[in-house]
Structures are given as structure tokens and as C-alpha cells.
Scaffold this motif. Structure first.
Motif, PDB file in Angstrom:
ATOM      1  N   LEU A   1      56.362  94.257   8.435  1.00  0.00           N
ATOM      2  CA  LEU A   1      56.131  94.418   7.042  1.00  0.00           C
ATOM      3  C   LEU A   1      56.800  93.071   6.342  1.00  0.00           C
ATOM      4  O   LEU A   1      55.969  92.825   5.280  1.00  0.00           O
ATOM      5  N   GLU A   2      57.583  92.363   6.924  1.00  0.00           N
ATOM      6  CA  GLU A   2      57.845  91.016   6.107  1.00  0.00           C
ATOM      7  C   GLU A   2      56.574  90.075   6.401  1.00  0.00           C
ATOM      8  O   GLU A   2      56.367  89.443   5.434  1.00  0.00           O
ATOM      9  N   TYR A   3      55.851  90.114   7.368  1.00  0.00           N
ATOM     10  CA  TYR A   3      54.794  89.197   7.503  1.00  0.00           C
ATOM     11  C   TYR A   3      53.690  89.709   6.387  1.00  0.00           C
ATOM     12  O   TYR A   3      53.207  88.776   5.744  1.00  0.00           O
ATOM     13  N   ILE A   4      53.537  91.110   6.192  1.00  0.00           N
ATOM     14  CA  ILE A   4      52.651  91.669   5.359  1.00  0.00           C
ATOM     15  C   ILE A   4      52.761  90.976   3.970  1.00  0.00           C
ATOM     16  O   ILE A   4      51.865  90.310   3.086  1.00  0.00           O
TER      17      ILE A   4
ATOM     18  N   SER B   1      45.090  82.669   6.862  1.00  0.00           N
ATOM     19  CA  SER B   1      46.512  82.740   7.440  1.00  0.00           C
ATOM     20  C   SER B   1      47.569  82.821   6.257  1.00  0.00           C
ATOM     21  O   SER B   1      48.782  82.466   6.332  1.00  0.00           O
ATOM     22  N   GLY B   2      47.024  83.351   5.053  1.00  0.00           N
ATOM     23  CA  GLY B   2      47.905  83.528   4.022  1.00  0.00           C
ATOM     24  C   GLY B   2      47.463  84.815   3.594  1.00  0.00           C
ATOM     25  O   GLY B   2      47.474  85.885   4.170  1.00  0.00           O
ATOM     26  N   LEU B   3      47.224  84.897   2.062  1.00  0.00           N
ATOM     27  CA  LEU B   3      46.796  86.085   1.521  1.00  0.00           C
ATOM     28  C   LEU B   3      46.141  87.240   2.345  1.00  0.00           C
ATOM     29  O   LEU B   3      46.413  88.232   2.568  1.00  0.00           O
ATOM     30  N   ILE B   4      44.951  86.648   2.692  1.00  0.00           N
ATOM     31  CA  ILE B   4      43.973  87.604   3.400  1.00  0.00           C
ATOM     32  C   ILE B   4      44.666  87.835   4.720  1.00  0.00           C
ATOM     33  O   ILE B   4      44.372  89.193   5.282  1.00  0.00           O
ATOM     34  N   GLY B   5      45.359  86.914   5.382  1.00  0.00           N
ATOM     35  CA  GLY B   5      45.920  87.420   6.903  1.00  0.00           C
ATOM     36  C   GLY B   5      46.849  88.682   6.477  1.00  0.00           C
ATOM     37  O   GLY B   5      46.905  89.566   7.124  1.00  0.00           O
ATOM     38  N   GLY B   6      47.682  88.493   5.453  1.00  0.00           N
ATOM     39  CA  GLY B   6      48.473  89.600   4.995  1.00  0.00           C
ATOM     40  C   GLY B   6      47.739  90.938   4.737  1.00  0.00           C
ATOM     41  O   GLY B   6      48.026  92.079   5.374  1.00  0.00           O
ATOM     42  N   GLN B   7      46.782  90.838   3.875  1.00  0.00           N
ATOM     43  CA  GLN B   7      45.544  92.011   3.661  1.00  0.00           C
ATOM     44  C   GLN B   7      45.336  92.784   5.276  1.00  0.00           C
ATOM     45  O   GLN B   7      45.396  93.937   5.250  1.00  0.00           O
ATOM     46  N   VAL B   8      44.695  91.855   5.933  1.00  0.00           N
ATOM     47  CA  VAL B   8      44.351  92.200   7.479  1.00  0.00           C
ATOM     48  C   VAL B   8      45.473  92.850   8.147  1.00  0.00           C
ATOM     49  O   VAL B   8      45.316  94.223   8.714  1.00  0.00           O
ATOM     50  N   VAL B   9      46.744  92.320   8.178  1.00  0.00           N
ATOM     51  CA  VAL B   9      47.811  93.133   8.692  1.00  0.00           C
ATOM     52  C   VAL B   9      48.216  94.396   8.152  1.00  0.00           C
ATOM     53  O   VAL B   9      48.407  95.303   8.866  1.00  0.00           O
ATOM     54  N   ASP B  10      48.134  94.446   6.671  1.00  0.00           N
ATOM     55  CA  ASP B  10      48.367  95.435   6.104  1.00  0.00           C
ATOM     56  C   ASP B  10      47.080  96.666   6.379  1.00  0.00           C
ATOM     57  O   ASP B  10      47.593  98.061   6.828  1.00  0.00           O
ATOM     58  N   ILE B  11      45.836  96.276   6.570  1.00  0.00           N
ATOM     59  CA  ILE B  11      44.975  97.286   6.916  1.00  0.00           C
ATOM     60  C   ILE B  11      45.354  97.687   8.399  1.00  0.00           C
ATOM     61  O   ILE B  11      45.152  99.201   8.457  1.00  0.00           O
TER      62      ILE B  11
END
Lengths: 294, 294
Positions: free
Chosen positions: B173-176, B151-161
Motif C-alpha cells: 500500500l505504501e509503495y502504491i 519507477s514513479g507515478l506509473i509504477g504506482g498505477q501498475v502495482v495498484d492495478i
């Protein structure tokens, strides 16, 4: 209640707790949580969590309150399997009879799933401060981090990788297993004991149990790869030989490996005699491990 | 001492501490420790550790004693870069002008390096119990684990991918960025503040600073990818456009992105006015970030 029923009951309790602790598949971003759950609920034996609980029970502690740490050990174990199965590592397509995480969710997601499972483990451990003195929780965090790190589990993986397709000696094999498998067993038992309020002597006895049990477990694993039933163990028999992996039977011969496993199991059981009937369950676990067919 | 000198001094102290905390390249199995050090000592700005220390300083705490947690943030940051660079993820051959970890040590080792850096981070945090009340250490462990997790760093990576090669809106974009970059900035500042003994108001002010600073940092990063000097940023300019990545400039336009960065930086500085001269260094960091050329 007999041992098998008790084991099943505890494994169910662990499953229920894992279900509570891992974000639901709806939680954004849902794919990572779904993928985390895919590997966690793939039908593992929950051996490490149960060791935590059994150690707490042996020293007369509260098993309910230890549950987050018990689950943390399963998360760490599963993260290491997910990463281990990756194409760059063991390149396994199946685990426990189902397609591995990266076969279903892709490699990028499987890497992140492993990462996230590890992070969640430490989050869960830190959450037990609600139930225990904070300095004891910190001691447990430290134990588990060391067991999981580059001088523990990961160190074992590294030496395992370096040993692929090479003849290794008994000492190297022992290093691999004492770290790759043994370290988490040992940390599980010690974490449960420390949180349960173990005395110095009790902690020492349980540590010895864990070490011998870990050895017996690994030798048995190697033996199952030769003599096991493919349908029961959920992966092809003979994969160690195919992959030219050094194992206890390959180094010491099947008969000597069996003798070593029996001896280690006996030493494990002997170590926890001081607990009398309170360690009956740990004794039964040892017998279960040495006699299992998968 | 001017800001640049102070920054350099702190970054050196962080480097010295990292050198003490990471097992030496001789420690068995040596290759993993050598590989961990390769990526840690690749010339990062040490921004996250310095944020930890600066937050501790702002609330009048002991920066020396916070050092293990400061270094833990760098370990987590570096582990995420090592995994992010992997072929299955961003497939980057260079990072900070040097070959990426997997290009030097192979993919299997790079996966384990990332894993081990994360584990070591939590080991270091747990070790600070020697200097702080254990329940405060646990609070910090929890903050950092949440910031680093799914729900933090890794969540951002997931949405980025998931967003690759797709047009995304400003909210996504803001979420990422709030997760992929922002979460660790926020946790760094909050960890330093909590261990330094921040009041509720102080913690809230520093949290706001961290959030606005993180936003400004990311927009600036996107702008550098368009307008930066390749030799200075250590990777090819224009890689976001080449990879069809949505960025602040691509969604809002360059001028608006610049305005947003300036506004966020101003809000960050405004948030920490309550600390007067004690937060001068945090103010300078904000100016440094918004004006940097790499």
C-alpha cells in the motif's frame, strides 16, 4: 562496408543502447518493464534513431553521445504505436507479425506502457546534458515535444481518426501524414543536427531532406499496402481499402502516387548535396526507403 | 491576506497561466484542444502547481518564472487522471462531479488527450530555459520524468492495478501511494526548490516535507472515502470498499489511520522549520490538506 551492413550495424547499436536504457524486466514492478520491452524489441527498423545518428554524422558531430536522444525517438514512436493499436483506436491484433501489446498484457497495461515509454523518452533526452551544452539539450527537448504533441504527431492522429470512413482531400491527407509520420522524422533529423553542432544552413538543408523523405516514406507505405507482400510487411495487405482509409494512391491513383514519391525522394537527396560524401548515408537511407518491400 | 485567500489567488494565477499555455480550442485540430481544456479546467485544487510555487517562495526564488513548471505538474497529474478513468483502467464515469473525458469525447480522444497533456508538460518545462540556467532546467526535467515514469507515478498505477481485488500488506500500500501520489508531490516541491536556487540542506528539508505531506494527503483521501460528504468530494462515498480496494483505514483501522495522518503532517511541518516565516504557506497547506472535507 556497404549500406545494408552499415544500417544493420547502427540498428544493432541502437538495440544495445535501448537495452541499457530501458529498466530490466526484473525491475519492480516487473510487468510494466517486460511489457515495455515487448513492444520495443518487436523488430522495428529503428529508422528514427538512425536518422538522428545520420544527421549528427552529416554535420560532423559525435554519434555516440547522441544515442540517448536517438533512442528517445524510438520510444516515442513505439508509444504511439502501442496506443494506436488499442481497441478504442485502430483495434489491431498484430503488429510486426506479433500480437499487439494489449493482446498480450491487457488494455490497462498497454495504456501505461505507452505512457511510460513517452516519459522515459524525455528522461533520456534530459540525461544527454552530461555530453552537451544544456541549452542545446533544451532546444532539442522543445523540438521533440512540439513534434510529438497536439500540433504534431498527436494532431495527426486526431485528424486521422476524424477522417475515418470519410472521403478526404489531398490537403487533409497531407496534414495527417506531415504530422503523424513526418513530424517525428523531422524532429529526429533536426535533433541529431542540433546536437551535432549544425550551422543554420546545414539545419535548413537537413530539415528539407527530412520533410521530403517523410512524404516519400508515407506514399511508399500506402503503396506497399496495395502492392506489398503480406509475409514481408507483417500485416494484411489491403487493410487501408478494407478500412476505407484515404491514401495517396486512393486520392491520386497508383501511377501518380509513385511519381510523387520519386519526386519527393529526389528533392530530399538534392537538399543534402551541400554535405558531399558526409551525407552519403542519408542518401542511401532515402533510396532504401523508396525501394523497400516492407 | 489569510491562507484561504492566498490559496485562491495562487490557484487563479495557475488557471490563467494554464489558459495561456494550452492551445486555444480554435487551434487545429480543435477537438483535442477542447478536450484537453475540458479536463484541465474541471475545477482541480491546483495543489501540485501551488507546491511548486510555494517551494520556490520558501527558498526566496522568483515564483513568476517558475509558472511553466508549476503548470507542467498539473498537466501530468491531469493526464494520469484522464487515463486512469478509462474503461480499461478504473472505468469511472464521473470526476470532480462532471462526466469523465472519455464519456464526453470518446475513448480514442481521451487516450490522445492524456498523451498530449504529458507531451505539453515537457514542452513547458523546456521553455523555462528563457528564465533559468539550462542545466538547472535539465535537472528538473530529469526529476519530473523519473517521478512520472515507470519507477514513479506509473509504477504506482501498475502495482495498484495488480492489487485490485486482492488483500495487500502495508508495504505494498505504501509503495502504491508513495509512487502514485507521492512522487508528483515530491517532484513538484523539488522542482520549485531547485529552480528557486535551494541549497542542499534546503532541498533535503523540503523533500522530507513533501514525502510526509504526500503520506498524510493519501491517508486523508482514504478517510474521506469513508467519512466524506459525497456532494463535496464529487464522487460516490464508499467506492474503495465497493471496489474492494485496500486503503490505510482498511489495513490499519480508522483510528490508527487518523493517528498516522496526524503524525505525518506534524513531521512535514517540523521538517520546514528552518525556513521560519518563509515556509508559513507550506505549513498552512499541510494543515489545509489534513483538515479538508473534499
Amino acid at each position: 562496408m556497404n549500406f545494408k551492413e552499415e544500417l544493420k550495424q547502427w540498428s544493432q547499436k541502437v538495440d544495445e543502447a535501448l537495452d541499457r536504457y530501458i529498466p530490466s524486466s526484473d525491475a519492480y514492478p516487473s510487468v510494466i518493464h517486460e511489457a515495455m520491452r515487448y513492444s520495443i524489441f518487436a523488430g522495428g527498423k529503428r529508422l528514427r534513431p538512425i536518422l538522428v545518428l545520420a544527421a549528427t554524422q552529416a554535420v560532423g558531430g559525435n554519434t555516440e553521445k547522441v544515442m540517448p536522444v536517438a533512442c528517445a525517438m524510438e520510444l516515442i514512436h513505439t508509444y504511439s504505436l502501442v496506443h494506436d493499436d488499442l481497441p478504442a483506436m485502430d483495434n489491431d491484433d498484430f503488429r510486426r507479425g506479433r500480437p499487439t501489446n494489449h493482446k498480450v498484457y491487457g488494455e490497462a497495461m498497454a495504456i501505461l506502457v505507452g505512457d511510460a515509454l513517452q516519459t522515459l523518452a524525455f528522461e533520456l533526452i534530459a540525461q544527454t546534458t552530461e555530453s552537451f551544452e544544456a541549452d542545446r539539450v533544451n532546444q532539442v527537448t522543445l523540438e521533440i515535444a512540439k513534434a510529438a504533441g497536439s500540433s504534431g504527431l498527436i494532431g495527426g492522429q486526431v485528424v486521422d481518426i476524424l477522417s475515418e470512413n470519410r472521403d478526404i482531400d489531398g490537403d487533409t491527407l497531407e496534414y495527417i501524414h506531415r504530422h503523424k509520420t513526418g513530424a517525428l522524422f523531422r524532429a529526429s533529423i533536426r535533433a541529431g543536427a542540433i546536437l551535432g553542432g549544425a550551422t543554420v544552413n546545414q539545419l535548413a538543408a537537413l530539415t528539407l531532406y527530412a520533410e521530403q523523405m517523410g512524404l516519400a516514406f508515407q506514399i511508399k507505405d500506402d503503396l506497399l499496402d496495395i502492392e506489398g507482400d503480406e509475409a514481408k510487411i507483417g500485416k494484411p495487405v489491403g487493410s487501408d481499402i478494407k478500412n476505407q482509409k484515404s491514401t495517396y494512391p486512393s486520392i491520386y491513383g497508383i501511377e501518380e502516387a509513385k511519381r510523387m514519391a520519386t519526386e519527393a525522394a529526389a528533392e530530399a537527396v538534392n537538399a543534402i548535396k551541400i554535405f558531399n560524401h558526409k551525407a552519403e548515408f542519408l542518401q542511401d537511407i532515402m533510396h532504401f526507403i523508396i525501394n523497400r518491400d516492407h
